[in-house]
Design a protein around this motif. Structure first.
Motif, PDB file in Angstrom:
ATOM      1  N   THR A 160     -42.931  13.236 -68.873  1.00 31.54           N
ATOM      2  CA  THR A 160     -44.355  12.885 -68.781  1.00 31.54           C
ATOM      3  C   THR A 160     -44.928  12.472 -70.128  1.00 31.54           C
ATOM      4  O   THR A 160     -45.965  11.829 -70.197  1.00 31.54           O
ATOM      5  N   GLN A 161     -44.235  12.866 -71.199  1.00 28.51           N
ATOM      6  CA  GLN A 161     -44.853  12.843 -72.532  1.00 28.51           C
ATOM      7  C   GLN A 161     -44.668  11.546 -73.300  1.00 28.51           C
ATOM      8  O   GLN A 161     -45.144  11.431 -74.416  1.00 28.51           O
TER       9      GLN A 161
ATOM     10  N   CYS B   4     -48.917  11.728 -71.071  1.00 31.29           N
ATOM     11  CA  CYS B   4     -49.318  12.967 -70.411  1.00 31.29           C
ATOM     12  C   CYS B   4     -48.751  14.099 -71.275  1.00 31.29           C
ATOM     13  O   CYS B   4     -47.793  13.875 -71.999  1.00 31.29           O
ATOM     14  N   PRO B   5     -49.309  15.306 -71.225  1.00 31.68           N
ATOM     15  CA  PRO B   5     -48.655  16.382 -71.979  1.00 31.68           C
ATOM     16  C   PRO B   5     -47.209  16.587 -71.496  1.00 31.68           C
ATOM     17  O   PRO B   5     -46.898  16.259 -70.354  1.00 31.68           O
ATOM     18  N   PRO B   6     -46.349  17.131 -72.366  1.00 29.43           N
ATOM     19  CA  PRO B   6     -44.967  17.380 -71.939  1.00 29.43           C
ATOM     20  C   PRO B   6     -44.895  18.540 -70.960  1.00 29.43           C
ATOM     21  O   PRO B   6     -45.760  19.406 -70.952  1.00 29.43           O
ATOM     22  N   GLY B   7     -43.865  18.545 -70.120  1.00 28.23           N
ATOM     23  CA  GLY B   7     -43.681  19.712 -69.254  1.00 28.23           C
ATOM     24  C   GLY B   7     -43.099  19.420 -67.898  1.00 28.23           C
ATOM     25  O   GLY B   7     -42.490  20.303 -67.287  1.00 28.23           O
ATOM     26  N   LEU B   8     -43.274  18.216 -67.384  1.00 24.72           N
ATOM     27  CA  LEU B   8     -42.689  17.894 -66.075  1.00 24.72           C
ATOM     28  C   LEU B   8     -41.645  16.800 -66.239  1.00 24.72           C
ATOM     29  O   LEU B   8     -41.703  16.025 -67.179  1.00 24.72           O
ATOM     30  N   ALA B   9     -40.739  16.726 -65.275  1.00 23.34           N
ATOM     31  CA  ALA B   9     -39.754  15.641 -65.257  1.00 23.34           C
ATOM     32  C   ALA B   9     -39.867  14.918 -63.912  1.00 23.34           C
ATOM     33  O   ALA B   9     -39.378  15.420 -62.903  1.00 23.34           O
TER      34      ALA B   9
ATOM     35  N   ALA C 167     -40.230  27.000 -47.994  1.00 22.73           N
ATOM     36  CA  ALA C 167     -39.752  28.225 -48.626  1.00 22.73           C
ATOM     37  C   ALA C 167     -40.121  28.225 -50.102  1.00 22.73           C
ATOM     38  O   ALA C 167     -39.956  27.211 -50.781  1.00 22.73           O
ATOM     39  N   TYR C 168     -40.582  29.368 -50.551  1.00 24.28           N
ATOM     40  CA  TYR C 168     -40.962  29.493 -51.964  1.00 24.28           C
ATOM     41  C   TYR C 168     -39.757  29.253 -52.876  1.00 24.28           C
ATOM     42  O   TYR C 168     -38.665  29.744 -52.600  1.00 24.28           O
ATOM     43  N   HIS C 169     -39.959  28.480 -53.947  1.00 24.76           N
ATOM     44  CA  HIS C 169     -38.920  28.342 -54.968  1.00 24.76           C
ATOM     45  C   HIS C 169     -39.432  28.742 -56.338  1.00 24.76           C
ATOM     46  O   HIS C 169     -38.766  29.460 -57.071  1.00 24.76           O
ATOM     47  N   HIS C 170     -40.592  28.241 -56.732  1.00 21.14           N
ATOM     48  CA  HIS C 170     -41.162  28.588 -58.034  1.00 21.14           C
ATOM     49  C   HIS C 170     -42.680  28.440 -57.935  1.00 21.14           C
ATOM     50  O   HIS C 170     -43.180  27.828 -56.997  1.00 21.14           O
ATOM     51  N   THR C 171     -43.381  28.960 -58.918  1.00 18.33           N
ATOM     52  CA  THR C 171     -44.827  28.761 -58.974  1.00 18.33           C
ATOM     53  C   THR C 171     -45.078  27.435 -59.666  1.00 18.33           C
ATOM     54  O   THR C 171     -44.668  27.252 -60.816  1.00 18.33           O
ATOM     55  N   ALA C 172     -45.710  26.513 -58.976  1.00 16.71           N
ATOM     56  CA  ALA C 172     -45.868  25.160 -59.524  1.00 16.71           C
ATOM     57  C   ALA C 172     -46.831  25.172 -60.711  1.00 16.71           C
ATOM     58  O   ALA C 172     -47.848  25.862 -60.675  1.00 16.71           O
ATOM     59  N   PRO C 173     -46.509  24.422 -61.773  1.00 15.12           N
ATOM     60  CA  PRO C 173     -47.425  24.323 -62.924  1.00 15.12           C
ATOM     61  C   PRO C 173     -48.564  23.355 -62.573  1.00 15.12           C
ATOM     62  O   PRO C 173     -48.536  22.190 -62.929  1.00 15.12           O
ATOM     63  N   ILE C 174     -49.544  23.877 -61.860  1.00 17.48           N
ATOM     64  CA  ILE C 174     -50.547  23.044 -61.218  1.00 17.48           C
ATOM     65  C   ILE C 174     -51.348  22.208 -62.226  1.00 17.48           C
ATOM     66  O   ILE C 174     -51.686  21.053 -61.955  1.00 17.48           O
ATOM     67  N   ASN C 175     -51.576  22.779 -63.432  1.00 19.89           N
ATOM     68  CA  ASN C 175     -52.324  22.019 -64.459  1.00 19.89           C
ATOM     69  C   ASN C 175     -51.553  20.763 -64.842  1.00 19.89           C
ATOM     70  O   ASN C 175     -52.134  19.705 -65.069  1.00 19.89           O
ATOM     71  N   MET C 176     -50.224  20.921 -64.919  1.00 15.72           N
ATOM     72  CA  MET C 176     -49.381  19.769 -65.254  1.00 15.72           C
ATOM     73  C   MET C 176     -49.393  18.723 -64.145  1.00 15.72           C
ATOM     74  O   MET C 176     -49.352  17.528 -64.393  1.00 15.72           O
ATOM     75  N   VAL C 177     -49.421  19.196 -62.909  1.00 15.23           N
ATOM     76  CA  VAL C 177     -49.423  18.269 -61.775  1.00 15.23           C
ATOM     77  C   VAL C 177     -50.718  17.445 -61.808  1.00 15.23           C
ATOM     78  O   VAL C 177     -50.696  16.227 -61.618  1.00 15.23           O
ATOM     79  N   TYR C 178     -51.840  18.108 -62.116  1.00 17.05           N
ATOM     80  CA  TYR C 178     -53.109  17.376 -62.238  1.00 17.05           C
ATOM     81  C   TYR C 178     -53.068  16.398 -63.419  1.00 17.05           C
ATOM     82  O   TYR C 178     -53.569  15.287 -63.339  1.00 17.05           O
ATOM     83  N   ALA C 179     -52.461  16.844 -64.532  1.00 19.25           N
ATOM     84  CA  ALA C 179     -52.367  15.986 -65.725  1.00 19.25           C
ATOM     85  C   ALA C 179     -51.550  14.736 -65.412  1.00 19.25           C
ATOM     86  O   ALA C 179     -51.923  13.615 -65.776  1.00 19.25           O
ATOM     87  N   LEU C 180     -50.447  14.933 -64.693  1.00 19.15           N
ATOM     88  CA  LEU C 180     -49.598  13.781 -64.345  1.00 19.15           C
ATOM     89  C   LEU C 180     -50.331  12.847 -63.384  1.00 19.15           C
ATOM     90  O   LEU C 180     -50.253  11.619 -63.504  1.00 19.15           O
ATOM     91  N   TYR C 181     -51.077  13.430 -62.463  1.00 14.77           N
ATOM     92  CA  TYR C 181     -51.863  12.631 -61.515  1.00 14.77           C
ATOM     93  C   TYR C 181     -52.864  11.755 -62.289  1.00 14.77           C
ATOM     94  O   TYR C 181     -52.983  10.554 -62.044  1.00 14.77           O
ATOM     95  N   ALA C 182     -53.538  12.375 -63.269  1.00 12.60           N
ATOM     96  CA  ALA C 182     -54.537  11.637 -64.058  1.00 12.60           C
ATOM     97  C   ALA C 182     -53.861  10.555 -64.900  1.00 12.60           C
ATOM     98  O   ALA C 182     -54.370   9.430 -65.014  1.00 12.60           O
ATOM     99  N   ALA C 183     -52.702  10.884 -65.476  1.00  6.79           N
ATOM    100  CA  ALA C 183     -51.989   9.908 -66.318  1.00  6.79           C
ATOM    101  C   ALA C 183     -51.551   8.710 -65.489  1.00  6.79           C
ATOM    102  O   ALA C 183     -51.676   7.552 -65.912  1.00  6.79           O
TER     103      ALA C 183
END
Ligand SMILES: Cc1ncc(COP(=O)(O)O)c(C=O)c1O
Length: 270
Positions: free
Chosen positions: A96-97, A102-107, A146-162
């Motif tokens: 993302t970065q 976008c801030p770093p953190g997602l792939a 099925a649950y796998h992980h807690t999504a980094p929701i702030n990052m998801v919004y950041a990527l959406y905005a980017a």
């Protein structure tokens, strides 16, 4: 990639090419003939040197071999066309970065049906919880989610905005801006008597490798740039250490004001 695959137990054959030059399809063809290989991996936009690799030509070769094709698009996505299906790529990852600003953190990831079939046909579990896409697919779109992980929701919004910024400007316009800013930078550097390290036909727009003039204190120039102008440029890596500077023009930073600013600051520091 080589290290990652090796840690997961893969037997890896690495093809080495001179730093600053692209992968040669002929050599890939020769290596494929020694196969069969399960996977062939390549970097699209090579951040260490500013080289664009011929991912389409390699993809055409791989199609006939039966291997899966993985392309690293960390530096290219958002800065130049990424046409996964046309290349015949089966798996693609980015970050993302870089050109998405976008801030770093997602792939961001994408997979072909062939890659998903391979995944679904696994006989044993993926040996890494966090990268277990069979579980992650269930989490995204499973009938019984099925649950796998807690999504980094702030990052998801950041990527959406980017992504919205990119689409508002228009993908083609964003790619053209990266190209134009790269040309502006190259013109300015050449006017200062500097030379680009990579040949024009396979130069990246978003990562500009500049040959450091003989006898210049390259690290001194970089630290003055940072200290006095708050501009950070990259050093050379591996065998390029001390020989090149790497100037990024990625995403939001690829603008005329920034190009002009780095040119005048570099001239002052040199
Ligand atoms: C081409 C390329 N691939 C992969 C990476 C690794 O990305 P990350 O630092 O997000 O793990 C980088 C980082 O700069 C890169 O330039």
């Amino acid at each position: 990639m080589q290290d990652l695959a090796g840690r997961l137990g893969a037997k890896v054959d690495a093809l080495e090419f001179e730093w600053g030059k692209p992968v040669e399809p002929e050599k890939v063809k020769e290596q494929l003939a020694k196969g069969p290989y399960s996977l062939v991996a390549i970097v699209h936009a090579e951040t260490s040197t500013g080289v664009l690799n011929p991912v389409q030509a390699i993809g055409d070769l791989i199609k006939e071999s039966g291997a899966l094709y993985l392309v690293d698009c960390v530096t290219s996505l958002g800065g130049m066309p990424v046409t996964m299906d046309a290349w015949g790529a089966d798996a693609l990852y980015s970050g993302t970065q870089k050109c998405l600003s976008c801030p770093p953190g997602l792939a961001p990831l994408s997979f072909s049906d062939k890659a998903l079939d391979k995944l679904k046909g696994r006989k044993n579990k993926v040996p890494n919880w966090y990268l277990d896409l069979s579980m992650i697919m269930n989490y995204w779109e499973g009938h019984t989610r099925a649950y796998h992980h807690t999504a980094p929701i702030n990052m998801v919004y950041a990527l959406y905005a980017a992504q919205r910024c990119v689409l508002d400007e228009g993908l083609a316009a964003v790619h053209a801006r990266h190209r134009e800013m790269h040309e502006r930078l190259v013109r300015g550097l050449e006017n200062m008597g500097l030379r680009m390290y990579v040949r024009e036909e396979y130069r990246l727009p978003m990562l500009n490798a500049v040959t450091v003039p003989e006898g210049l204190d390259e690290a001194g120039v970089r630290s003055r740039l940072l200290r006095e102008h708050a501009i950070e440029i990259g050093a050379g890596l591996g065998p390029m250490a001390g020989k090149i500077w790497r100037i990024g023009l990625m995403g939001h930073t690829a603008r005329a004001a920034n190009v002009d600013k780095v040119l005048s600051a570099l001239a002052a520091c040199m």
